[in-house]
Design an enzyme around this catalytic site. Structure first.
Site, PDB file in Angstrom:
ATOM      1  N   LYS A   1       0.825  -1.230   0.000  1.00 30.95           N
ATOM      2  CA  LYS A   1       0.000   0.000   0.000  1.00 30.95           C
ATOM      3  C   LYS A   1       0.846   1.261   0.000  1.00 30.95           C
ATOM      4  O   LYS A   1       0.482   2.266  -0.605  1.00 30.95           O
ATOM      5  CB  LYS A   1      -0.944   0.023   1.199  1.00 30.95           C
ATOM      6  CG  LYS A   1      -0.281  -0.242   2.533  1.00 30.95           C
ATOM      7  CD  LYS A   1      -0.754  -1.545   3.097  1.00 30.95           C
ATOM      8  CE  LYS A   1       0.064  -2.006   4.265  1.00 30.95           C
ATOM      9  NZ  LYS A   1      -0.404  -3.226   4.850  1.00 30.95           N
TER      10      LYS A   1
ATOM     11  N   ILE B   1     -10.365  -8.666   2.040  1.00 31.77           N
ATOM     12  CA  ILE B   1     -11.647  -8.150   1.515  1.00 31.77           C
ATOM     13  C   ILE B   1     -11.427  -7.675   0.078  1.00 31.77           C
ATOM     14  O   ILE B   1     -10.577  -6.818  -0.156  1.00 31.77           O
ATOM     15  CB  ILE B   1     -12.162  -6.955   2.359  1.00 31.77           C
ATOM     16  CG1 ILE B   1     -12.242  -7.324   3.844  1.00 31.77           C
ATOM     17  CG2 ILE B   1     -13.512  -6.485   1.841  1.00 31.77           C
ATOM     18  CD1 ILE B   1     -12.632  -6.154   4.750  1.00 31.77           C
TER      19      ILE B   1
ATOM     20  N   LYS C   1      -4.074   3.351   2.622  1.00 27.53           N
ATOM     21  CA  LYS C   1      -5.182   2.584   2.031  1.00 27.53           C
ATOM     22  C   LYS C   1      -6.310   3.522   1.591  1.00 27.53           C
ATOM     23  O   LYS C   1      -6.928   3.321   0.546  1.00 27.53           O
ATOM     24  CB  LYS C   1      -5.685   1.563   3.042  1.00 27.53           C
ATOM     25  CG  LYS C   1      -4.626   0.515   3.387  1.00 27.53           C
ATOM     26  CD  LYS C   1      -5.015  -0.264   4.621  1.00 27.53           C
ATOM     27  CE  LYS C   1      -3.951  -1.277   5.013  1.00 27.53           C
ATOM     28  NZ  LYS C   1      -4.178  -1.855   6.345  1.00 27.53           N
TER      29      LYS C   1
ATOM     30  N   GLY D   1      -2.724 -10.762   7.679  1.00 28.27           N
ATOM     31  CA  GLY D   1      -2.414 -12.145   8.004  1.00 28.27           C
ATOM     32  C   GLY D   1      -2.117 -12.940   6.745  1.00 28.27           C
ATOM     33  O   GLY D   1      -2.476 -12.537   5.634  1.00 28.27           O
TER      34      GLY D   1
ATOM     35  N   VAL E   1      -5.173  -3.121   0.178  1.00 28.93           N
ATOM     36  CA  VAL E   1      -6.239  -2.445   0.930  1.00 28.93           C
ATOM     37  C   VAL E   1      -7.163  -3.478   1.558  1.00 28.93           C
ATOM     38  O   VAL E   1      -7.789  -4.272   0.864  1.00 28.93           O
ATOM     39  CB  VAL E   1      -7.066  -1.511   0.018  1.00 28.93           C
ATOM     40  CG1 VAL E   1      -8.116  -0.771   0.837  1.00 28.93           C
ATOM     41  CG2 VAL E   1      -6.171  -0.525  -0.708  1.00 28.93           C
TER      42      VAL E   1
END
Ligand SMILES: NC(=O)c1ccc[n+]([C@@H]2O[C@H](COP(=O)([O-])OP(=O)(O)OC[C@H]3O[C@@H](n4cnc5c(N)ncnc54)[C@H](OP(=O)(O)O)[C@@H]3O)[C@@H](O)[C@H]2O)c1
Length: 429
Positions: free
Chosen positions: A106, A137, A206, A303, A133
């Site tokens: 990022k 997700i 982000k 993670g 970011v």
């Protein structure tokens, strides 16, 4: 089936090893989904130590920038990190050589996104950065593709899991910031030098990227107003709950008539807002589009598995021949961001003060607010034993931030105010 897509991976840390594992363990299902195999051909890291994954059969490079041009690869995956130095050198070299790039970096995209996207476009290759970011997700894909038919008005989110973990634990356990930060470091949720996370810089990287994709503007990290969570006390968290709010570090990008607001700061959100219940290390991104209305995505923002999941999805897009402009529109069509100064921001505020407990004090504070066009909604105070200073909080109606700042200056100057007031912005949802 087409020829395999050949991939070289620079960086074999948390995300690099996670990426190798997914590509190895799910090779068959990925090949089936993409219509071609994805093969790792080369890897690179600082040291050639055992990483618990089988790297035999991959060409080893000591130098990531050399690998970017010399490896037998269609895609260079940069998982080293940092906005400058070897990560940037490797990405620059790969794009210049006409190779697709996938990165989780990022900082690199926030600082150099415009130049890198220009280079990628001129070479006709992809620059994919989903993992940069909100980790696992798929928010970049959502904004660039799934919401392509919407005019966006706002995108906001919990973009840093470390801060969300600290704020959640402070509230649940009634503990202070420093103590919880130390635990987060011991558990590996926070870096030894946590400043990028807790001072809001990581979330700002982000947010600058999200704002570019959501609003079709040039990435402008320097225009992000950044405040971290160091000054949040357990008293603020208690008062927030009493007032019906929860404190979150939010990144908020909103398009207004007067320009683009980009801000990262602790924010009080109503307990009834879905984002208030996103707790612990989880991230969430809320997007407001004119057709879709409000959409919230929640998941793990960091993670090994979640981040590598996003990296592999980016590689799969390349394998499938899916190419989308880096920030959703061709680089030449990205508009300058036209930042709206924070002083122009209009919102409600929470203010915590330490006031000497004596007659007339509240009247002085109320006068400072009135003289600066700030109108109060509520005031709460904790009881005092014996004329000592007591914490008092107030909330305001919507007001211009420059007026709020003037009021805070006037309050600070009062003899009965023991320490500078702390202000937290309130968002309605
Ligand atoms: N960790 C996450 O949850 C997460 C989430 C989202 C995004 N990201 C981003 O993903 C990227 C990688 O993060 P990470 O957590 O995987 O980092 P990391 O565990 O620290 O791994 C970094 C890797 O880069 C290698 N490296 C460092 N300097 C190098 C050099 N000069 N030449 C070649 N290799 C070099 C290291 O080699 P050695 O192993 O030999 O030291 C290590 O393998 C960063 O941009 C980060 O911001 C991470």
């Amino acid at each position: 089936m087409s020829d395999p897509l050949k991939v070289a991976i620079a960086g074999l840390g948390t995300v690099g090893v996670g990426t190798v594992k997914i590509l190895q363990q799910h090779a068959d299902v990925i090949e089936n989904r993409c219509g071609r195999a994805i093969k790792i051909t080369a890897v690179c890291a600082r040291s050639n130590k055992d990483r618990g994954v089988d790297l035999s059969g991959y060409e080893w490079f000591d130098d990531a920038a050399q690998m970017a041009v010399k490896a037998d690869a269609d895609v260079i995956v940069e998982l080293i990190g940092g906005s400058e130095g070897i990560a940037k050198d490797a990405v620059d070299a790969a794009l210049a050589a006409g190779r697709h790039v996938v990165t989780a970096n990022k900082a690199l995209v926030a600082h150099h996104g415009q130049a890198l996207a220009t280079m990628a476009e001129s070479k006709g290759v992809s620059l994919n950065y989903e993992a940069a970011v909100a980790g696992g997700i798929p928010v970049i894909k959502t904004l660039r593709e799934g919401l392509a038919g919407n005019a966006m008005t706002r995108v906001q989110g919990i973009l840093n899991g470390t801060c969300n973990y600290i704020l959640t634990t402070m509230r649940e356990e009634g503990r202070d910031f420093e103590e919880v930060l130390k635990d987060a470091q011991d558990f590996g949720y926070a870096e030894a030098d946590p400043s990028f996370d807790i001072d809001g810089v990581d979330a700002a990287h982000k947010l600058a990227i999200l704002a570019s994709v959501a609003f079709g503007v040039q990435v402008n990290f320097d225009a992000v107003h950044i405040e971290g969570i160091r000054h949040i006390s357990s008293t603020d968290i208690e008062f927030a709950e009493e007032l019906g709010y929860r404190i979150k570090l939010l990144g908020i990008a909103a398009m207004t008539e007067h320009g683009l607001e980009q801000r990262v700061h602790p924010t009080m959100v109503p307990l009834s807002a879905p984002i208030a219940s996103v707790e612990g290390v989880f991230n969430a991104v809320v997007t407001d589009g004119d057709a879709v209305d409000t959409l919230m995505q929640e998941g793990r923002g960091a993670g090994e598995g979640p981040t590598a999941s996003a990296v592999v999805a980016d590689i799969c897009d390349i394998a499938r021949g899916i190419m989308v402009p880096t920030f959703g529109v061709p680089v030449a069509n990205l508009k300058p961001s036209q930042p709206r100064p924070m002083g122009q921001h209009v919102g409600a505020y929470y203010v915590r003060m330490m006031l000497v407990d004596e007659p007339g004090v509240f009247a002085d504070v109320a006068a400072a607010l009135r003289d600066n066009n700030v109108s109060m909604v509520s005031m709460l105070q904790q009881t005092s034993e014996s004329g000592d200073a007591v914490p008092v909080v107030l909330t305001t109606h919507e007001t211009k931030e420059s007026d709020m700042n003037s009021a805070l200056k006037a309050i600070t100057a009062l003899d009965t105010v023991v320490e500078a007031p702390h202000m937290i912005r309130i968002e309605s949802a």
